[in-house]
Design a protein around this motif. Structure first.
Motif, PDB file in Angstrom:
ATOM      1  N   MET A   1     -13.835  -4.480   2.571  1.00 24.94           N
ATOM      2  CA  MET A   1     -13.081  -3.422   3.263  1.00 24.94           C
ATOM      3  C   MET A   1     -12.442  -3.975   4.528  1.00 24.94           C
ATOM      4  O   MET A   1     -11.292  -3.699   4.834  1.00 24.94           O
ATOM      5  N   LEU A   2     -13.223  -4.754   5.311  1.00 23.77           N
ATOM      6  CA  LEU A   2     -12.687  -5.335   6.543  1.00 23.77           C
ATOM      7  C   LEU A   2     -11.502  -6.239   6.251  1.00 23.77           C
ATOM      8  O   LEU A   2     -10.534  -6.287   7.023  1.00 23.77           O
ATOM      9  N   LYS A   3     -11.571  -6.939   5.130  1.00 25.37           N
ATOM     10  CA  LYS A   3     -10.483  -7.832   4.751  1.00 25.37           C
ATOM     11  C   LYS A   3      -9.211  -7.037   4.472  1.00 25.37           C
ATOM     12  O   LYS A   3      -8.111  -7.421   4.884  1.00 25.37           O
ATOM     13  N   VAL A   4      -9.348  -5.900   3.778  1.00 17.85           N
ATOM     14  CA  VAL A   4      -8.189  -5.063   3.452  1.00 17.85           C
ATOM     15  C   VAL A   4      -7.568  -4.513   4.723  1.00 17.85           C
ATOM     16  O   VAL A   4      -6.351  -4.531   4.909  1.00 17.85           O
ATOM     17  N   VAL A   5      -8.428  -3.993   5.639  1.00 22.36           N
ATOM     18  CA  VAL A   5      -7.935  -3.447   6.901  1.00 22.36           C
ATOM     19  C   VAL A   5      -7.216  -4.510   7.698  1.00 22.36           C
ATOM     20  O   VAL A   5      -6.168  -4.273   8.300  1.00 22.36           O
ATOM     21  N   SER A  14       5.637  -5.389  10.613  1.00 20.66           N
ATOM     22  CA  SER A  14       6.868  -5.516   9.852  1.00 20.66           C
ATOM     23  C   SER A  14       7.273  -4.200   9.196  1.00 20.66           C
ATOM     24  O   SER A  14       8.336  -4.106   8.604  1.00 20.66           O
ATOM     25  N   LEU A  15       6.400  -3.174   9.267  1.00 16.19           N
ATOM     26  CA  LEU A  15       6.688  -1.891   8.660  1.00 16.19           C
ATOM     27  C   LEU A  15       7.513  -1.021   9.595  1.00 16.19           C
ATOM     28  O   LEU A  15       7.512  -1.214  10.812  1.00 16.19           O
ATOM     29  N   ARG A  16       8.205  -0.053   9.021  1.00 16.48           N
ATOM     30  CA  ARG A  16       8.885   0.944   9.838  1.00 16.48           C
ATOM     31  C   ARG A  16       7.844   1.737  10.604  1.00 16.48           C
ATOM     32  O   ARG A  16       6.727   1.941  10.110  1.00 16.48           O
ATOM     33  N   PRO A  17       8.175   2.227  11.798  1.00 17.97           N
ATOM     34  CA  PRO A  17       7.170   2.907  12.636  1.00 17.97           C
ATOM     35  C   PRO A  17       6.458   4.051  11.937  1.00 17.97           C
ATOM     36  O   PRO A  17       5.243   4.211  12.085  1.00 17.97           O
ATOM     37  N   SER A  18       7.207   4.862  11.173  1.00 20.00           N
ATOM     38  CA  SER A  18       6.570   6.001  10.514  1.00 20.00           C
ATOM     39  C   SER A  18       5.563   5.550   9.455  1.00 20.00           C
ATOM     40  O   SER A  18       4.476   6.120   9.322  1.00 20.00           O
ATOM     41  N   ILE A  19       5.916   4.491   8.711  1.00 18.62           N
ATOM     42  CA  ILE A  19       5.005   3.977   7.685  1.00 18.62           C
ATOM     43  C   ILE A  19       3.790   3.312   8.336  1.00 18.62           C
ATOM     44  O   ILE A  19       2.652   3.466   7.870  1.00 18.62           O
ATOM     45  N   ALA A  20       4.018   2.584   9.423  1.00 14.92           N
ATOM     46  CA  ALA A  20       2.913   1.944  10.132  1.00 14.92           C
ATOM     47  C   ALA A  20       1.929   2.985  10.649  1.00 14.92           C
ATOM     48  O   ALA A  20       0.707   2.799  10.584  1.00 14.92           O
ATOM     49  N   LEU A  21       2.458   4.101  11.160  1.00 14.49           N
ATOM     50  CA  LEU A  21       1.592   5.158  11.657  1.00 14.49           C
ATOM     51  C   LEU A  21       0.805   5.795  10.516  1.00 14.49           C
ATOM     52  O   LEU A  21      -0.394   6.089  10.652  1.00 14.49           O
ATOM     53  N   ALA A  22       1.465   5.999   9.380  1.00 13.68           N
ATOM     54  CA  ALA A  22       0.780   6.557   8.209  1.00 13.68           C
ATOM     55  C   ALA A  22      -0.328   5.626   7.724  1.00 13.68           C
ATOM     56  O   ALA A  22      -1.425   6.077   7.361  1.00 13.68           O
ATOM     57  N   GLU A  23      -0.069   4.331   7.736  1.00  9.39           N
ATOM     58  CA  GLU A  23      -1.076   3.349   7.326  1.00  9.39           C
ATOM     59  C   GLU A  23      -2.261   3.366   8.277  1.00  9.39           C
ATOM     60  O   GLU A  23      -3.421   3.261   7.856  1.00  9.39           O
ATOM     61  N   ARG A  24      -1.977   3.511   9.554  1.00 12.22           N
ATOM     62  CA  ARG A  24      -3.054   3.550  10.543  1.00 12.22           C
ATOM     63  C   ARG A  24      -3.961   4.758  10.315  1.00 12.22           C
ATOM     64  O   ARG A  24      -5.185   4.646  10.378  1.00 12.22           O
ATOM     65  N   GLN A  43      -0.861  17.625  10.050  1.00  8.16           N
ATOM     66  CA  GLN A  43       0.416  18.099  10.592  1.00  8.16           C
ATOM     67  C   GLN A  43       1.264  16.929  11.066  1.00  8.16           C
ATOM     68  O   GLN A  43       2.488  16.898  10.837  1.00  8.16           O
ATOM     69  N   LEU A  44       0.617  15.948  11.704  1.00  6.16           N
ATOM     70  CA  LEU A  44       1.345  14.770  12.166  1.00  6.16           C
ATOM     71  C   LEU A  44       1.913  13.977  10.988  1.00  6.16           C
ATOM     72  O   LEU A  44       3.081  13.548  11.024  1.00  6.16           O
ATOM     73  N   VAL A  45       1.123  13.816   9.935  1.00  8.41           N
ATOM     74  CA  VAL A  45       1.594  13.084   8.749  1.00  8.41           C
ATOM     75  C   VAL A  45       2.780  13.807   8.107  1.00  8.41           C
ATOM     76  O   VAL A  45       3.745  13.174   7.658  1.00  8.41           O
TER      77      VAL A  45
END
Length: 253
Positions: A1-5, A14-24, A43-45
């Motif tokens: 799991m730590l490796k995936v994170v 390298s991701l767009r800000p919205s996608i990076a936030l969703a990934e986080r 709501q934020l998503v």
């Protein structure tokens, strides 16, 4: 799991800000989250597609701040919730059809949109006011029918003026995108005011014009249309009226 994170974290820059936030947010879903915090995160998503559409760095920063407040071990809910509410309001306002068309539409679309908004409010208002005015024969000593005729043709002349000049408006360049919208919104109102002014000047005798009584309605209809259509005509009439009043004042003195 730590490796995936770790892999996702490394790829996030390298991701767009919205996608990076969703990934986080997705990465934090592996841990237990308070149900109330989940609602705010949901709501934020749901706002992320709108953030992507607006693409405003300030709003991205605001969304990032909300995520920071909600995803800590000690969530700052009192800071996050009002900020989330305000972010939602801003995004809804900036992505609704009218503001979007004002910002991104062509000059002609902005003008026509302003005109459409005016008609949207004026037509129902007219339907509500006309029955009330029908109870009276005159208003300010002038027949209601005549005032309606002058107002209608003044507005009509300004609307036709807008339609005729759409091709020229397409070439207009302005730093403020709202100017053309308000031009379409207020021009029929200005045309009506010009028509009523010209009617008052002629009826008062300040501008001597011979009118046949049996053709007065046709004359005032044509005059009102010209007042709405041609601002130059009204400017000339204003100048002549001003000179007439000044000359009359000097004679009385």
């Amino acid at each position: 799991m730590l490796k995936v994170v770790s892999e996702v974290s490394e790829s996030m820059p390298s991701l767009r800000p919205s996608i990076a936030l969703a990934e986080r947010i997705r990465m934090h879903c592996v841990k237990p989250i308070d149900p109330k915090i989940q609602q705010d995160l949901a709501q934020l998503v749901n706002l992320l597609p709108l953030l992507e559409k607006v693409d405003d760095p300030v709003l991205y920063a605001q969304a990032q701040l909300i995520a920071d407040c909600l995803l800590t071990d000690d969530p700052k809910v009192k800071l996050a919730q009002p900020t989330l509410k305000r972010l939602s309001e801003r995004l809804r306002a900036r992505t609704s059809p009218i503001p979007l068309a004002i910002r991104n539409g062509s000059p002609a679309i902005r003008v026509v949109l302003g005109l459409a908004v005016l008609l949207y409010f004026v037509l129902p208002l007219s339907m509500a006011v006309l029955p009330f005015l029908a109870r009276y024969d005159t208003l300010f000593g002038v027949k209601i029918e005549t005032l309606g005729l002058v107002s209608f043709f003044g507005a009509l002349g300004s609307i036709i003026s807008i339609m005729v000049r759409l091709h020229d408006l397409a070439k207009v360049k302005t730093s403020d995108s709202s100017i053309l919208f308000f031009t379409g919104l207020f021009k029929p109102i200005v045309g009506t005011a010009f028509a009523l002014f010209l009617f008052s000047v002629i009826s008062s005798g300040l501008l001597p014009v011979a009118i046949q009584s049996d053709k007065a309605q046709f004359f005032f209809a044509a005059m009102s249309f010209l007042a709405g259509f041609s601002e130059r005509l009204v400017h000339d009439v204003v100048a002549k009226t001003e000179n007439s009043i000044v000359a009359s004042g000097k004679q009385d003195a």
